[in-house]
Design a protein around this motif. Sequence first.
Motif, PDB file in Angstrom:
ATOM      1  N   ILE A 173     -33.928 -81.915  90.582  1.00  0.00           N
ATOM      2  CA  ILE A 173     -33.571 -82.138  91.928  1.00  0.00           C
ATOM      3  C   ILE A 173     -32.388 -83.498  91.776  1.00  0.00           C
ATOM      4  O   ILE A 173     -31.371 -83.211  92.786  1.00  0.00           O
ATOM      5  N   GLN A 174     -32.474 -84.389  90.806  1.00  0.00           N
ATOM      6  CA  GLN A 174     -31.424 -85.224  90.777  1.00  0.00           C
ATOM      7  C   GLN A 174     -30.199 -84.725  90.222  1.00  0.00           C
ATOM      8  O   GLN A 174     -28.986 -85.069  90.877  1.00  0.00           O
ATOM      9  N   LYS A 175     -30.225 -83.700  89.578  1.00  0.00           N
ATOM     10  CA  LYS A 175     -29.284 -82.908  89.137  1.00  0.00           C
ATOM     11  C   LYS A 175     -28.531 -82.278  90.271  1.00  0.00           C
ATOM     12  O   LYS A 175     -27.187 -82.238  90.424  1.00  0.00           O
ATOM     13  N   GLY A 176     -29.407 -81.758  91.133  1.00  0.00           N
ATOM     14  CA  GLY A 176     -28.867 -80.813  92.293  1.00  0.00           C
ATOM     15  C   GLY A 176     -28.225 -81.888  93.252  1.00  0.00           C
ATOM     16  O   GLY A 176     -27.003 -81.603  93.906  1.00  0.00           O
ATOM     17  N   LEU A 177     -28.667 -83.265  93.399  1.00  0.00           N
ATOM     18  CA  LEU A 177     -28.121 -84.090  94.148  1.00  0.00           C
ATOM     19  C   LEU A 177     -26.809 -84.780  93.631  1.00  0.00           C
ATOM     20  O   LEU A 177     -25.892 -84.990  94.375  1.00  0.00           O
ATOM     21  N   SER A 178     -26.540 -84.554  92.388  1.00  0.00           N
ATOM     22  CA  SER A 178     -25.690 -85.254  91.721  1.00  0.00           C
ATOM     23  C   SER A 178     -24.311 -84.422  92.251  1.00  0.00           C
ATOM     24  O   SER A 178     -22.863 -84.761  92.051  1.00  0.00           O
ATOM     25  N   MET A 179     -24.506 -83.173  92.694  1.00  0.00           N
ATOM     26  CA  MET A 179     -23.615 -82.131  92.968  1.00  0.00           C
ATOM     27  C   MET A 179     -22.790 -82.688  94.071  1.00  0.00           C
ATOM     28  O   MET A 179     -21.772 -82.235  94.467  1.00  0.00           O
ATOM     29  N   GLY A 180     -23.521 -83.643  95.079  1.00  0.00           N
ATOM     30  CA  GLY A 180     -22.771 -84.220  96.146  1.00  0.00           C
ATOM     31  C   GLY A 180     -21.543 -85.116  95.782  1.00  0.00           C
ATOM     32  O   GLY A 180     -20.718 -85.156  96.703  1.00  0.00           O
ATOM     33  N   ALA A 181     -21.505 -85.435  94.610  1.00  0.00           N
ATOM     34  CA  ALA A 181     -20.173 -86.166  93.958  1.00  0.00           C
ATOM     35  C   ALA A 181     -18.896 -85.304  94.166  1.00  0.00           C
ATOM     36  O   ALA A 181     -17.940 -85.543  94.125  1.00  0.00           O
ATOM     37  N   LYS A 182     -19.217 -83.821  94.317  1.00  0.00           N
ATOM     38  CA  LYS A 182     -18.107 -82.985  94.497  1.00  0.00           C
ATOM     39  C   LYS A 182     -17.553 -83.052  95.920  1.00  0.00           C
ATOM     40  O   LYS A 182     -16.724 -82.089  95.977  1.00  0.00           O
ATOM     41  N   GLY A 183     -18.289 -83.717  96.753  1.00  0.00           N
ATOM     42  CA  GLY A 183     -17.800 -83.707  98.094  1.00  0.00           C
ATOM     43  C   GLY A 183     -16.251 -84.123  98.014  1.00  0.00           C
ATOM     44  O   GLY A 183     -15.548 -83.823  98.889  1.00  0.00           O
ATOM     45  N   VAL A 184     -15.859 -85.080  97.008  1.00  0.00           N
ATOM     46  CA  VAL A 184     -14.520 -85.379  97.013  1.00  0.00           C
ATOM     47  C   VAL A 184     -13.738 -84.390  97.054  1.00  0.00           C
ATOM     48  O   VAL A 184     -12.462 -84.456  97.398  1.00  0.00           O
ATOM     49  N   ALA A 185     -13.986 -83.148  96.184  1.00  0.00           N
ATOM     50  CA  ALA A 185     -13.068 -82.234  95.825  1.00  0.00           C
ATOM     51  C   ALA A 185     -12.880 -81.434  97.150  1.00  0.00           C
ATOM     52  O   ALA A 185     -11.626 -81.067  97.607  1.00  0.00           O
ATOM     53  N   LEU A 186     -13.677 -81.353  98.130  1.00  0.00           N
ATOM     54  CA  LEU A 186     -13.567 -80.907  99.523  1.00  0.00           C
ATOM     55  C   LEU A 186     -12.708 -81.941 100.143  1.00  0.00           C
ATOM     56  O   LEU A 186     -11.926 -81.246 101.203  1.00  0.00           O
ATOM     57  N   PHE A 187     -12.870 -82.965 100.060  1.00  0.00           N
ATOM     58  CA  PHE A 187     -11.703 -83.842 100.692  1.00  0.00           C
ATOM     59  C   PHE A 187     -10.248 -83.557 100.236  1.00  0.00           C
ATOM     60  O   PHE A 187      -9.263 -83.515 101.112  1.00  0.00           O
ATOM     61  N   TYR A 188     -10.330 -83.313  98.895  1.00  0.00           N
ATOM     62  CA  TYR A 188      -8.738 -82.960  98.510  1.00  0.00           C
ATOM     63  C   TYR A 188      -8.289 -81.642  98.864  1.00  0.00           C
ATOM     64  O   TYR A 188      -7.093 -81.443  99.195  1.00  0.00           O
ATOM     65  N   LEU A 189      -9.398 -80.504  98.901  1.00  0.00           N
ATOM     66  CA  LEU A 189      -8.991 -79.519  99.511  1.00  0.00           C
ATOM     67  C   LEU A 189      -8.396 -79.579 100.987  1.00  0.00           C
ATOM     68  O   LEU A 189      -7.316 -78.863 101.214  1.00  0.00           O
ATOM     69  N   ALA A 190      -9.153 -80.258 101.850  1.00  0.00           N
ATOM     70  CA  ALA A 190      -8.753 -80.372 103.128  1.00  0.00           C
ATOM     71  C   ALA A 190      -7.676 -81.208 103.356  1.00  0.00           C
ATOM     72  O   ALA A 190      -6.724 -80.840 104.228  1.00  0.00           O
ATOM     73  N   SER A 191      -7.292 -82.188 102.342  1.00  0.00           N
ATOM     74  CA  SER A 191      -6.104 -83.135 102.754  1.00  0.00           C
ATOM     75  C   SER A 191      -4.959 -82.164 102.190  1.00  0.00           C
ATOM     76  O   SER A 191      -4.013 -82.251 102.863  1.00  0.00           O
ATOM     77  N   ALA A 192      -4.868 -81.370 101.183  1.00  0.00           N
ATOM     78  CA  ALA A 192      -3.840 -80.529 100.774  1.00  0.00           C
ATOM     79  C   ALA A 192      -3.605 -79.436 101.818  1.00  0.00           C
ATOM     80  O   ALA A 192      -2.180 -79.350 102.179  1.00  0.00           O
ATOM     81  N   PHE A 193      -4.607 -78.802 102.340  1.00  0.00           N
ATOM     82  CA  PHE A 193      -4.437 -78.128 103.423  1.00  0.00           C
ATOM     83  C   PHE A 193      -3.681 -78.461 104.740  1.00  0.00           C
ATOM     84  O   PHE A 193      -2.523 -78.200 105.169  1.00  0.00           O
ATOM     85  N   THR A 194      -4.183 -79.495 105.132  1.00  0.00           N
ATOM     86  CA  THR A 194      -3.600 -80.266 106.152  1.00  0.00           C
ATOM     87  C   THR A 194      -2.049 -80.989 106.134  1.00  0.00           C
ATOM     88  O   THR A 194      -1.337 -80.868 106.968  1.00  0.00           O
ATOM     89  N   LEU A 195      -1.941 -81.369 104.965  1.00  0.00           N
ATOM     90  CA  LEU A 195      -0.718 -81.977 104.717  1.00  0.00           C
ATOM     91  C   LEU A 195       0.475 -80.866 104.735  1.00  0.00           C
ATOM     92  O   LEU A 195       1.641 -81.055 105.495  1.00  0.00           O
ATOM     93  N   PHE A 196       0.052 -79.642 103.966  1.00  0.00           N
ATOM     94  CA  PHE A 196       1.091 -78.578 104.188  1.00  0.00           C
ATOM     95  C   PHE A 196       1.121 -78.046 105.679  1.00  0.00           C
ATOM     96  O   PHE A 196       2.418 -77.656 105.843  1.00  0.00           O
ATOM     97  N   LEU A 197       0.018 -77.929 106.381  1.00  0.00           N
ATOM     98  CA  LEU A 197       0.090 -77.573 107.729  1.00  0.00           C
ATOM     99  C   LEU A 197       0.860 -78.585 108.428  1.00  0.00           C
ATOM    100  O   LEU A 197       1.710 -77.832 109.202  1.00  0.00           O
ATOM    101  N   SER A 198       0.892 -79.710 108.481  1.00  0.00           N
ATOM    102  CA  SER A 198       1.684 -80.776 108.978  1.00  0.00           C
ATOM    103  C   SER A 198       3.020 -80.764 108.802  1.00  0.00           C
ATOM    104  O   SER A 198       3.867 -80.567 109.643  1.00  0.00           O
TER     105      SER A 198
END
Length: 372
Positions: free
Chosen positions: A43-68
Amino acid sequence: MPEAMGEVEHDKLQFVDTLRAVAIIGVLLVHVSQHVDGINGWIQKGLSMGAKGVALFYLASAFTLFLSLSRRSGDGREGISAYLIRRFFRIAPLYYVMLGIYLMVNGTGPRFWLGDQEGVTVANIAAHVLFLNGLNPYWINSIIGVEWSIAVEFMFYLFVPLLFKLIRSVRHAAWFVMVVLVLSYGLNMWFAQYPWISDHSLWGHYLYLWFPNQLPVFGLGILLFLIWKNERHWKSIDRISGGLLLGSVLFAFFGGMTDYLIGAGLLLGAYALYHWQPMWLLNRVWSWIGRLSYSMYLTHMLVLSLIIQIKFPFAPMVNLMMMFMMTLLFTTGLSWLTYSWIEQPGIRSGKKLISRMKPMRSQGDSVKESVA
């Protein structure tokens, strides 16, 4: 009619807010779980995947910057100076306030990220203010505890105008992703053998966080934008582009670059979210959390430091859920205040500064025309 079109476009882009919301939920989960004893290893290993949330921030950031940039470059409304001012006022006001608060609360004494250094120095603080803390393994994450990603994000900001000019198609994006993935792998292998510091554990953490290792995920965000922009969507991936993307996945798999593989999976998930528009994920609640996500990212460590003072007497999973819900609740409340009083006024200040620059630019152009 324009208002209706604006509403439709907002609905189409609502998935970006949800990506940010899911990202911050994941980050909160992983940080809360680190303070709960007795959690099952799997379970701890599964929860540690939450750290990959930063990758989602980066995906969203690159998307919105290019859109803007695609919107503003179309009518010539924004130059490089306006772009940089807009990005600075988007992140700096709240970031600077939180730097001061964390320094007051936590002091300047020793901590993990400082390694063998005695404390936070004036040079360290200055590097944070200039968004240069990511260039030093002792400084990258030594004040707030999550600011490494802001340093990486700001570094990406500097490259975006150039990348926007160079990457004009899905094929360009596929080439970019492949090139930076190989470059990232090579740099990490090289610097792993020739560390700058004596603390090998800290050096390994730094090589994971630094900008070159995160750049391929930004590339995936650019790819997501170009696929989304093209009316044919996935059909816009031709054989060469598809071959490059498949090659990047195989390269990451055999090279042990699991973060890139996860990033590729997140790209597919992000597009699926846009394509299928599930109402349970695309609604006002998720959008609201997504808009607060930057404030939540910077404030949650402060809230968590107070929550962990409470001794919960229940089973580990119950303790986890209670700590998570309390952290989420209080972080959201605090973030609503910082979003309203700091983030939004900062954004408006940037817009005002840009609007003042436009008359000056137009006057300069008139002078040049009269001279000509």
